[in-house]
Design an enzyme around this catalytic site. Structure first.
Site, PDB file in Angstrom:
ATOM      1  N   ASP A  97       4.415 -51.602   3.936  1.00 17.10           N
ATOM      2  CA  ASP A  97       3.741 -50.103   3.456  1.00 17.10           C
ATOM      3  C   ASP A  97       4.286 -49.883   4.116  1.00 17.10           C
ATOM      4  O   ASP A  97       3.910 -49.384   5.091  1.00 17.10           O
ATOM      5  CB  ASP A  97       1.908 -51.242   3.871  1.00 17.10           C
ATOM      6  CG  ASP A  97       0.699 -52.367   3.299  1.00 17.10           C
ATOM      7  OD1 ASP A  97       1.658 -52.582   2.676  1.00 17.10           O
ATOM      8  OD2 ASP A  97       0.443 -52.118   3.622  1.00 17.10           O
ATOM      9  N   HIS A 153       9.033 -57.378   5.439  1.00 21.89           N
ATOM     10  CA  HIS A 153       8.972 -58.288   5.058  1.00 21.89           C
ATOM     11  C   HIS A 153      10.437 -58.442   3.809  1.00 21.89           C
ATOM     12  O   HIS A 153      10.781 -56.973   4.049  1.00 21.89           O
ATOM     13  CB  HIS A 153       7.888 -58.760   3.994  1.00 21.89           C
ATOM     14  CG  HIS A 153       6.909 -58.905   4.808  1.00 21.89           C
ATOM     15  ND1 HIS A 153       5.916 -60.305   4.484  1.00 21.89           N
ATOM     16  CD2 HIS A 153       5.778 -58.437   5.072  1.00 21.89           C
ATOM     17  CE1 HIS A 153       5.059 -60.316   5.243  1.00 21.89           C
ATOM     18  NE2 HIS A 153       4.897 -59.311   5.851  1.00 21.89           N
ATOM     19  N   SER A 261       6.255 -46.497  12.192  1.00 22.72           N
ATOM     20  CA  SER A 261       7.566 -46.269  12.128  1.00 22.72           C
ATOM     21  C   SER A 261       8.170 -46.062  10.920  1.00 22.72           C
ATOM     22  O   SER A 261       7.227 -45.519  10.060  1.00 22.72           O
ATOM     23  CB  SER A 261       8.477 -46.357  13.579  1.00 22.72           C
ATOM     24  OG  SER A 261       9.466 -45.506  13.746  1.00 22.72           O
TER      25      SER A 261
END
Length: 308
Positions: A97, A153, A261
């Site tokens: 995200d 991921h 980050s």
């Protein structure tokens, strides 16, 4: 209008001073220690304070609602089914995200962290063999806000044979700092993860390649990879190049940041940004990020069109 611009400039300046002129290393080490304190009450109070500044913190999406520590909240897992994965073979999905930052074509070996702030591939990726692959390729900068889901991921079916960890500083990586600190990503703690594709999804280019560069920042300098025993942070004193042997299907979890980050995604010239991928756009893990160009691009003469 002039007053609004001046106010914005002063706000940005204050933000920069508060998040970058403080002793970044010690503040980051303190936050790492504090976030691991196991106290449900302290965690609840800390999260309540955090929510005052992060209106988009969506804890209702998490698998669990009560946390033993602030760090457990940072690294929370999501309920199943909330992040559908685009499984098309020609698509590279977003590993996390994020908010899309600078993105587009790479001008030879030149990448942009923000308008007017370029850096060379070799300054970010010390392995010349890997850096050379992305000459005239494509890149996307993905910024994870502190309130976001912090796990990342696999964006494609792949293998990981090694992680190259580069120790460095912990500058804030928000847009304000990126417009003020030259070559910021090249100064910060980071890791280079080359994704070995089992079979190239592009029949025109058997050498297709994707590399992820997670970049740490103030309060964040801790990266945990599920396939490594070590946690990579400011206290790490091991080898820079860490061999491993990990296999991933698209969408498999690879690891997480312990706060939030940036991940920079690099692709060889046979990939291009998917329609709608532009600076400022929110994106979810699993959504289409890059796709294979309908026609092979010339890796030596490709024109650049960088959004920065």
């Amino acid at each position: 209008m002039k007053t609004a611009v001046q106010r914005l400039t002063k706000t940005e300046q204050l933000n920069f001073l508060l998040t970058n002129r403080l002793p970044r290393r010690w503040l980051t080490l303190f936050m790492g220690w504090f976030s691991q304190i196991e106290s449900p009450l302290l965690a609840k109070l800390s999260i309540a304070v955090w929510q005052c500044f992060a209106e988009d913190l969506r804890l209702q999406d998490a698998k669990k609602q009560n946390f033993n520590s602030l760090g457990e909240c940072f690294t929370r897992e999501l309920k199943d089914g909330l992040r559908p994965i685009d499984m098309a073979a020609n698509i590279v999905t977003s590993p996390c995200d994020a908010i899309v930052g600078a993105c587009g074509r790479i001008e030879g070996n030149k990448v942009f962290q923000a308008k007017g702030f370029p850096y060379e591939l070799s300054e970010l990726i010390p392995d010349v063999r890997i850096a050379h692959k992305y000459r005239n390729g494509s890149f996307v900068t993905l910024r994870l806000k502190s309130s976001m889901y912090h796990r990342f991921h696999a964006p494609i079916n792949c293998q990981v044979k090694q992680v190259n960890y580069i120790s460095g500083d912990t500058w804030n990586v928000n847009p304000i700092a990126l417009k003020r600190v030259e070559k910021l990503f090249c100064k910060n703690e980071r890791a280079v993860i080359e994704l070995k594709l089992d079979t190239s999804p592009n029949l025109n280019n058997p050498h297709s390649s994707i590399t992820l560069v997670p970049v740490a920042a103030i309060l964040v300098a801790s990266m945990k990879f599920n396939f490594l025993r070590q946690t990579l942070n400011l206290r790490y004193r091991g080898a820079n190049v860490i061999p491993c042997d990990a296999q991933f299907n698209k969408g498999d979890e690879m690891g997480y940041f312990q706060h939030g980050s940036t991940i920079i995604v690099f692709a060889t010239p046979d990939y291009q940004l998917c329609p709608g991928i532009e600076q400022g756009r929110p994106i979810k893990m699993g959504e289409a990020l890059l796709n294979i160009c309908p026609e092979p691009r010339d890796t030596q003469t490709s024109s650049a069109s960088v959004v920065a």
